[in-house]
Every structure is written in C-alpha cells, then in structure tokens.
Design an enzyme around this catalytic site. Structure first.
Site, PDB file in Angstrom:
ATOM      1  CE  LYS A  11      -3.961  -2.244   2.269  1.00 35.23           C
ATOM      2  NZ  LYS A  11      -4.929  -2.113   3.382  1.00 35.23           N
ATOM      3  CE1 TYR A  51      -9.433  -2.502   0.227  1.00 33.51           C
ATOM      4  CE2 TYR A  51      -8.516  -0.747  -1.119  1.00 33.51           C
ATOM      5  CZ  TYR A  51      -8.346  -1.823  -0.270  1.00 33.51           C
ATOM      6  OH  TYR A  51      -7.084  -2.225   0.093  1.00 33.51           O
ATOM      7  CG  ASN A 114      -3.679  -2.165   6.853  1.00 37.18           C
ATOM      8  OD1 ASN A 114      -3.530  -1.880   5.665  1.00 37.18           O
ATOM      9  ND2 ASN A 114      -4.707  -2.851   7.302  1.00 37.18           N
ATOM     10  CG  HIS A 117      -5.425  -6.200  -0.229  1.00 34.27           C
ATOM     11  ND1 HIS A 117      -6.640  -6.006   0.382  1.00 34.27           N
ATOM     12  CD2 HIS A 117      -5.608  -7.189  -1.153  1.00 34.27           C
ATOM     13  CE1 HIS A 117      -7.532  -6.835  -0.162  1.00 34.27           C
ATOM     14  NE2 HIS A 117      -6.932  -7.557  -1.098  1.00 34.27           N
ATOM     15  CD  GLU A 128      -9.159  -8.797  -3.357  1.00 33.86           C
ATOM     16  OE1 GLU A 128     -10.032  -8.502  -2.526  1.00 33.86           O
ATOM     17  OE2 GLU A 128      -8.057  -9.294  -3.025  1.00 33.86           O
TER      18      GLU A 128
HETATM   19  P1  GDP Z   1      -8.053  -6.602   5.903  1.00 33.71           P
HETATM   20  O1  GDP Z   1      -8.739  -7.732   5.175  1.00 33.71           O
HETATM   21  O2  GDP Z   1      -7.190  -7.069   7.050  1.00 33.71           O
HETATM   22  O3  GDP Z   1      -7.292  -5.681   4.975  1.00 33.71           O
HETATM   23  O4  GDP Z   1      -9.180  -5.711   6.603  1.00 33.71           O
HETATM   24  P2  GDP Z   1     -10.647  -5.281   6.146  1.00 33.71           P
HETATM   25  O5  GDP Z   1     -11.095  -6.064   4.936  1.00 33.71           O
HETATM   26  O6  GDP Z   1     -11.509  -5.322   7.362  1.00 33.71           O
HETATM   27  O7  GDP Z   1     -10.477  -3.752   5.731  1.00 33.71           O
HETATM   28  C1  GDP Z   1      -9.921  -3.389   4.503  1.00 33.71           C
HETATM   29  C2  GDP Z   1      -8.978  -2.234   4.710  1.00 33.71           C
HETATM   30  O8  GDP Z   1      -9.724  -1.098   5.176  1.00 33.71           O
HETATM   31  C3  GDP Z   1      -7.909  -2.450   5.792  1.00 33.71           C
HETATM   32  O9  GDP Z   1      -6.787  -3.153   5.336  1.00 33.71           O
HETATM   33  C4  GDP Z   1      -7.560  -1.027   6.175  1.00 33.71           C
HETATM   34  O10 GDP Z   1      -6.678  -0.405   5.215  1.00 33.71           O
HETATM   35  C5  GDP Z   1      -8.916  -0.341   6.087  1.00 33.71           C
HETATM   36  N1  GDP Z   1      -9.587  -0.316   7.402  1.00 33.71           N
HETATM   37  C6  GDP Z   1     -10.101  -1.379   8.087  1.00 33.71           C
HETATM   38  N2  GDP Z   1     -10.652  -0.977   9.249  1.00 33.71           N
HETATM   39  C7  GDP Z   1     -10.489   0.372   9.280  1.00 33.71           C
HETATM   40  C8  GDP Z   1     -10.857   1.389  10.225  1.00 33.71           C
HETATM   41  O11 GDP Z   1     -11.452   1.114  11.283  1.00 33.71           O
HETATM   42  N3  GDP Z   1     -10.519   2.678   9.913  1.00 33.71           N
HETATM   43  C9  GDP Z   1      -9.878   2.989   8.756  1.00 33.71           C
HETATM   44  N4  GDP Z   1      -9.571   4.277   8.510  1.00 33.71           N
HETATM   45  N5  GDP Z   1      -9.513   2.062   7.850  1.00 33.71           N
HETATM   46  C10 GDP Z   1      -9.810   0.778   8.098  1.00 33.71           C
END
Ligand code: GDP
Length: 139
Positions: A11, A51, A114, A117, A128
């Site tokens: 990222k 997304y 973070n 992905h 994807e």
């Molecule tokens: P992943 O599968 O571990 O990437 O997590 P998710 O599918 O739940 O979320 C997708 C992406 O959205 C994450 O990798 C983060 O970049 C972002 N994200 C997830 N939770 C949060 C949050 O609470 N706040 C913000 N700002 N971004 C989030």
C-alpha cells in the site's frame, strides 16, 4: 477448492517509506512464488471500485483517499494454501494487534495505513487478481 493463489498490494504508506524490498523479502522467504506483479497508482474511481465491498463501512471514503494517494505494488502470489498462509504472514488488520514478525507488525503504522493487502478468500483472490492483471501478464 483452494486455487493456491492470492492477491496482494503493497500500500502507499509502505511504498513511500521504501519498504517494498523488505516486504518482498518476507513474501519470498515464506515460500510464495510471484505469478504477476506491477507498480502502479490507483485513481480514486479505481480504488473505489476495488473496495466496493466496503462501500457501506464508515471508513470507506478515508480508505479510497488513502489507497489512491500514491503508487502501490500489486501482485498475484502462489503457494499451497496461499490465501490463509498469506493472511497469517501479514497479521491482523490493526498492526497494534498483529503478531510479532508479521508484515503489518514490522511495517504498518495504523489500522488504515497498514502496509499490505491480502485477499480474504479464494474467490476474492481471483476477482482482485483479475482487476489488475490480464492472462498475458501471468507467468
Ligand atoms: P483486511 O482484510 O485485514 O485488509 O481488513 P478489512 O477487509 O476489514 O479492511 C480493509 C482495509 O480497510 C484495511 O486493510 C484497512 O486499510 C482499512 N480499514 C479497516 N478498518 C479500518 C478502520 O477502522 N478505519 C480505517 N480508517 N480504515 C480501516
């Protein structure tokens, strides 16, 4: 049935901090083979489409802004049990909760920025990967 492939992005936050090499080292050391890879930048529209599944989540706009803010590295990776093993390698979404030695523990700065992905299912890995790569770009 498992496809033995997953999809990843390094990222914008990790690219900006010059972590591409370190993250690819961890990916190779964990036994993943690179099937496809490109250095590119998502527009807001493209990040929004990628997304789309999160469009109802409160952080969607922030996520789209962040993911279109700078270049990324996109890749398809291959290994037995790729989706699950890659999720283990990257660690929890929130780096504060990520296990020692995981990519997010080492390289991520926050739950939003973070570092990487990783697909959460074989179906999403295929969707994807198809978002970024044609069949001519896979080896
Ligand atoms: P992943 O599968 O571990 O990437 O997590 P998710 O599918 O739940 O979320 C997708 C992406 O959205 C994450 O990798 C983060 O970049 C972002 N994200 C997830 N939770 C949060 C949050 O609470 N706040 C913000 N700002 N971004 C989030």
């Amino acid at each position: 049935m498992a496809t033995n492939r997953t999809f990843t992005m390094i990222k914008p936050d990790a690219v900006e901090k010059n972590y591409i090499g370190g993250i690819l080292d961890k990916i190779n050391a964990a036994g993943f083979r690179i099937v496809a890879m490109k250095y590119t930048k998502l527009s807001k529209v493209e990040a929004g489409a990628f997304y789309e599944v999160h469009s109802e989540r409160p952080f969607y706009r922030e996520l789209v802004d962040y993911m279109s803010n700078g270049p990324i590295v996109a890749a398809i990776l291959e290994k037995e049990n790729a989706v699950e093993d890659f999720r283990t390698l990257i660690g929890a979404t929130n780096p504060a909760e990520a296990a020692e030695g995981t990519i997010r523990k080492l390289y991520a700065e926050s739950i939003s920025a973070n570092a990487v992905h990783g697909s959460d299912s074989d179906d999403n890995a295929a969707i994807e990967g198809n978002f970024f790569f044609s069949s001519l770009e896979r080896f």
